[in-house]
Write an enzyme that holds these catalytic residues in place. Structure first.
Site, PDB file in Angstrom:
ATOM      1  N   GLU A   3       1.173  -1.075  14.176  1.00 21.03           N
ATOM      2  CA  GLU A   3       0.317  -0.396  13.305  1.00 21.03           C
ATOM      3  C   GLU A   3      -1.085  -0.102  13.954  1.00 21.03           C
ATOM      4  O   GLU A   3      -1.659  -1.236  14.209  1.00 21.03           O
ATOM      5  CB  GLU A   3       0.365  -0.728  12.106  1.00 21.03           C
ATOM      6  CG  GLU A   3       1.483  -0.513  11.280  1.00 21.03           C
ATOM      7  CD  GLU A   3       1.337  -1.050   9.761  1.00 21.03           C
ATOM      8  OE1 GLU A   3       0.126  -0.982   9.200  1.00 21.03           O
ATOM      9  OE2 GLU A   3       2.083  -1.223   8.886  1.00 21.03           O
ATOM     10  N   TRP A  28      -0.067   4.409  12.717  1.00 22.22           N
ATOM     11  CA  TRP A  28       0.124   4.203  11.431  1.00 22.22           C
ATOM     12  C   TRP A  28      -0.532   5.478  10.864  1.00 22.22           C
ATOM     13  O   TRP A  28      -1.938   5.476  10.812  1.00 22.22           O
ATOM     14  CB  TRP A  28      -0.519   2.836  10.855  1.00 22.22           C
ATOM     15  CG  TRP A  28       0.045   2.846   9.454  1.00 22.22           C
ATOM     16  CD1 TRP A  28      -0.975   3.074   8.111  1.00 22.22           C
ATOM     17  CD2 TRP A  28       1.340   2.524   8.442  1.00 22.22           C
ATOM     18  NE1 TRP A  28      -0.476   2.796   6.980  1.00 22.22           N
ATOM     19  CE2 TRP A  28       0.824   2.653   7.327  1.00 22.22           C
ATOM     20  CE3 TRP A  28       2.307   2.344   9.183  1.00 22.22           C
ATOM     21  CZ2 TRP A  28       2.148   2.246   6.355  1.00 22.22           C
ATOM     22  CZ3 TRP A  28       3.559   1.973   8.425  1.00 22.22           C
ATOM     23  CH2 TRP A  28       3.157   2.130   7.199  1.00 22.22           C
ATOM     24  N   TYR A  75     -10.683  -1.210   9.442  1.00 22.03           N
ATOM     25  CA  TYR A  75     -11.236  -2.349   8.338  1.00 22.03           C
ATOM     26  C   TYR A  75     -11.937  -3.474   9.007  1.00 22.03           C
ATOM     27  O   TYR A  75     -12.553  -4.333   8.154  1.00 22.03           O
ATOM     28  CB  TYR A  75      -9.582  -2.976   7.818  1.00 22.03           C
ATOM     29  CG  TYR A  75      -8.888  -2.117   7.056  1.00 22.03           C
ATOM     30  CD1 TYR A  75      -9.240  -1.449   5.870  1.00 22.03           C
ATOM     31  CD2 TYR A  75      -7.519  -1.894   7.482  1.00 22.03           C
ATOM     32  CE1 TYR A  75      -8.642  -0.574   5.228  1.00 22.03           C
ATOM     33  CE2 TYR A  75      -6.671  -1.105   6.563  1.00 22.03           C
ATOM     34  CZ  TYR A  75      -7.137  -0.210   5.638  1.00 22.03           C
ATOM     35  OH  TYR A  75      -6.471   0.521   5.010  1.00 22.03           O
ATOM     36  N   ASP A 130       0.808  -1.258  -0.058  1.00 19.20           N
ATOM     37  CA  ASP A 130       0.021   0.020  -0.070  1.00 19.20           C
ATOM     38  C   ASP A 130       0.960   1.322  -0.093  1.00 19.20           C
ATOM     39  O   ASP A 130       0.681   2.198   0.845  1.00 19.20           O
ATOM     40  CB  ASP A 130      -0.915  -0.166   1.212  1.00 19.20           C
ATOM     41  CG  ASP A 130      -1.964   1.148   1.477  1.00 19.20           C
ATOM     42  OD1 ASP A 130      -2.370   1.533   0.348  1.00 19.20           O
ATOM     43  OD2 ASP A 130      -2.077   1.611   2.600  1.00 19.20           O
ATOM     44  N   ASN A 143       0.092  -5.517  13.830  1.00 18.32           N
ATOM     45  CA  ASN A 143      -0.755  -4.296  13.036  1.00 18.32           C
ATOM     46  C   ASN A 143      -2.178  -4.680  13.275  1.00 18.32           C
ATOM     47  O   ASN A 143      -2.823  -5.683  12.939  1.00 18.32           O
ATOM     48  CB  ASN A 143      -0.196  -4.287  11.563  1.00 18.32           C
ATOM     49  CG  ASN A 143       1.265  -4.279  11.371  1.00 18.32           C
ATOM     50  OD1 ASN A 143       1.797  -3.722  12.413  1.00 18.32           O
ATOM     51  ND2 ASN A 143       1.517  -4.506  10.147  1.00 18.32           N
ATOM     52  N   ASN A 194       6.932  -7.473   6.832  1.00 17.47           N
ATOM     53  CA  ASN A 194       5.859  -6.723   7.514  1.00 17.47           C
ATOM     54  C   ASN A 194       4.521  -7.705   6.690  1.00 17.47           C
ATOM     55  O   ASN A 194       4.556  -7.909   5.617  1.00 17.47           O
ATOM     56  CB  ASN A 194       5.627  -5.381   6.807  1.00 17.47           C
ATOM     57  CG  ASN A 194       4.339  -4.686   7.154  1.00 17.47           C
ATOM     58  OD1 ASN A 194       4.112  -4.456   8.386  1.00 17.47           O
ATOM     59  ND2 ASN A 194       3.528  -4.448   6.334  1.00 17.47           N
ATOM     60  N   GLU A 195       3.729  -7.861   7.747  1.00 21.86           N
ATOM     61  CA  GLU A 195       2.416  -8.697   7.097  1.00 21.86           C
ATOM     62  C   GLU A 195       2.760  -9.647   6.280  1.00 21.86           C
ATOM     63  O   GLU A 195       1.990  -9.805   5.428  1.00 21.86           O
ATOM     64  CB  GLU A 195       1.508  -7.609   6.853  1.00 21.86           C
ATOM     65  CG  GLU A 195       1.276  -6.607   7.664  1.00 21.86           C
ATOM     66  CD  GLU A 195       0.075  -5.664   7.514  1.00 21.86           C
ATOM     67  OE1 GLU A 195      -0.533  -5.681   6.292  1.00 21.86           O
ATOM     68  OE2 GLU A 195      -0.648  -5.332   8.297  1.00 21.86           O
ATOM     69  N   LYS A 221      -3.896   8.111   6.587  1.00 23.77           N
ATOM     70  CA  LYS A 221      -3.716   7.512   7.846  1.00 23.77           C
ATOM     71  C   LYS A 221      -2.750   8.575   8.608  1.00 23.77           C
ATOM     72  O   LYS A 221      -2.478   8.354   9.781  1.00 23.77           O
ATOM     73  CB  LYS A 221      -3.396   6.294   8.260  1.00 23.77           C
ATOM     74  CG  LYS A 221      -4.569   5.382   7.711  1.00 23.77           C
ATOM     75  CD  LYS A 221      -4.421   3.842   8.115  1.00 23.77           C
ATOM     76  CE  LYS A 221      -5.593   3.138   7.740  1.00 23.77           C
ATOM     77  NZ  LYS A 221      -5.658   3.026   6.181  1.00 23.77           N
TER      78      LYS A 221
END
Ligand code: BDP
Length: 592
Positions: A504, A549, A472, A176, A466, A408-409, A568
């Site tokens: 996050e 974040w 979401y 993103d 996160n 990350n993620e 954000k």
């Protein structure tokens, strides 16, 4: 690999000449650059040749030339005069990074290519460059990612094949943020002594009221003894190359409140004790470690307050923007933050230099986002290892770098393969990373979709999560968001005896949008959500802090859920404060 931590520097023994400024570039839309002979250079008066600033991303600079969404290859060129005094020296080019990949040509001859993504690399041009002569330097840069590695490529057609057509971004990305292309960091011509210092490793620590300093160094072009100086004072006896020399200098500890730095010089000595080469680094002495449910900095518990950031500013794109760097550190100070995660890639070294000086704790993250375990292979893991090697080699002497985030993620698509395959992947990668550097805690940022039973948690020193409850999931409902977050923290606390860090959390807010009710996208909702999370973090004894974040709004690839940018940010992309900035200043300024 061997020149990854060669930092361009000028002293009496080596010289770094900046090649920053205006270059010329040419978009290779049909992939015909090679057959057209662009590696040899072209006439800059050609209508499709554009001036371009280095460092800087091409996208916003050349948006009006139709290159905003261009992913490369972009060919760059400039003339470089090799000084007469280069005679007798090794002549290298050093790139802070070329995003994401590059091939280098001098006078039409290919002299090298980039290494691990978003990290420096150097190429030896001694075979082509002649002292006193001008060379044509051409760099072919692509913003396309490799298929395999810690950061896998995705193309438009893959979204449908992967069963997530609704996720399609333009340009296609697996993350993103905007895939800014270009020579985003400085370029230098380096003149180095043929017999020189190379591959320096400096590790510092502070515990039990005592400093520790470990130094190991190799030499190139011959051998010699090495000598260490701190603030100009020699430490002990000269030491041999290739071994780790240990010292306990009499120094003060480095911390956010008192970020004391020392000038560390390493000198290479000739037969008669004369100095043949020198490298210089600013270092500080501190240790961050996990004990029980706490994070300790120099043996004292610390709570992390800060942000995930991006290298993203107007027009520069991902290019180094020094005035904004200075401004950002001023804002971190103003708001009372003590830490930053370099989401989602290693930042330019100027960022780390300033973090060292300003006492900001940095979690340095590998460029690895949304690893898809349906596609995982040994090739991915090998590239992941190489990326960590290069990142650690560049960053480990920085006092500010107190922890590594390896990814990350991962498992973002909640693919069942994540649960099944990632355990051995993380076990081996963490093992390898700890062999490289055992002095810092390591972690991986877990995504909400992968759930609380992430195989990576078994290997993390602290759990990093996160979470977007209230955005979401549970959109617009702060009560439900609060229960969901509390439940997550309680679940994790039951499953692991480890500290938890929320790396996050946040909500988009369009600056200037307001409401009297809990309304997503407004400044009030963002501010209330952040305050709510911070209250839960403060109340939860396993929690070692949180990063909002994001620090500032940042450009993303195009998608229906993004209004040009991810909003954000607590600050706008231009760094104007939103309401949440004042909320955080109150919360963090109070010394939580
Ligand atoms: C997280 C990602 C981050 C995104 C953020 C968001 O780690 O890169 O920008 O979500 O959607 O999942 O705002």
């Amino acid at each position: 690999m061997d020149v990854m931590n060669m930092r361009p520097e000028t002293n009496g023994f080596r010289e770094a000449i900046s090649l920053d400024g205006i270059w010329y570039c040419r978009a290779d839309k049909d992939g015909l650059g090679h057959s057209n002979g662009w590696a040899k250079g072209w006439s800059v008066t050609d209508p499709d040749s554009h001036p371009i600033a280095v460092p800087g991303s091409w996208n916003e600079q050349l948006a009006e030339a139709g290159l905003m969404n261009f992913e490369g290859p972009m060919w760059y060129q400039r003339q470089v005069r090799i000084p007469e005094r280069a005679a007798g020296a090794d002549i290298m080019l050093h790139f802070g990074s070329a995003d994401y990949r590059a091939e280098i040509f001098c006078n039409g001859q290919r002299v090298g290519k980039s290494g691990p993504l978003m990290l420096p690399f150097a190429v030896d041009i001694g075979a082509v460059a002649r002292p006193g002569k001008i060379i044509t330097l051409v760099v072919k840069v692509t913003a396309r990612l490799p298929k395999h590695g810690p950061m896998q490529e995705v193309r438009s057609e893959d979204y449908v094949a992967e069963g997530r057509a609704r996720d399609e971004y333009w340009p296609a990305v697996r993350f993103d943020f905007f895939p800014f292309g270009g020579l985003n960091r400085s370029v230098h011509l380096c003149l180095l002594p043929k017999l020189r210092i190379e591959n320096v490793t400096i590790d510092t620590g502070w515990s039990g009221g005592k400093s520790s300093l470990g130094v190991s160094t190799e030499t190139k072009g011959g051998s010699g003894k090495l000598r260490l100086l701190i603030d100009g004072e020699r430490l002990d006896q000269p030491f041999e190359a290739g071994i780790q020399a240990r010292f306990t200098p009499y120094v003060q500890p480095w911390s956010p409140d008192n970020p004391v730095l020392y000038d560390c010089s390493i000198e290479l000595l000739g037969e008669t004790g004369q100095v043949l080469d020198r490298i210089e680094r600013r270092i500080g002495f501190r240790t961050l470690r996990v004990e029980g449910l706490q994070l300790l900095l120099n043996d004292q518990p610390i709570i992390l307050k800060g942000f995930g950031k991006h290298e993203d500013t107007p027009v520069h794109g991902r290019g180094v923007n020094l005035p904004m760097l200075v401004k950002d550190f001023g804002l971190l100070d103003w708001i009372g933050a003590n830490s930053v995660r370099t989401s989602h890639y290693p930042y330019d070294e100027a960022f780390l230099d300033m973090a060292d000086e300003r006492g900001i704790l940095v979690i340095s993250e590998c460029f690895s986002v949304n690893l898809d375990f349906r596609k995982i292979s040994d090739e991915d893991q090998n590239a992941h290892r190489s990326a960590l090697e290069a990142q650690f080699a560049r960053d480990r002497h920085h006092a500010s770098v107190v922890a590594w985030s390896l990814s990350n993620e991962p498992g973002y698509l909640a693919e069942p393969e994540y649960g099944a395959r990632s355990g051995p992947y993380w076990r081996d990668l963490f093992d390898y990373a700890r062999q490289l550097d055992s002095s810092r805690p390591m972690t991986v940022a877990n995504v909400q979709y992968a759930g609380n039973a992430d195989p990576a948690f078994d290997y993390c020193d602290f759990l990093t999560i996160n979470r977007y409850h209230g955005w979401y999931s549970e959109p617009g409902q702060l009560d439900r968001a609060s229960s969901a977050l509390t439940e997550t923290l309680d679940d994790l606390a039951k499953a692991h005896e480890k500290p938890i860090f929320i790396s996050e959390f946040g909500a988009d807010a369009v600056a200037g949008m307001h409401a009297t009710i809990d309304q997503m996208w407004t400044e009030e909702y963002q501010s209330d959500l952040i305050a709510l999370y911070w209250q839960i973090i403060a109340e939860h004894q396993n929690c070692i802090g949180g990063h909002v974040w994001n620090f500032a709004d940042f450009r993303t690839a195009q998608h229906g859920r993004r209004a040009v940018m991810n909003r954000k940010g607590v600050f706008t992309r231009e760094r104007d404060p939103k309401r949440s900035a004042f909320t955080l200043k109150k919360l963090w300024g109070a010394g939580t």
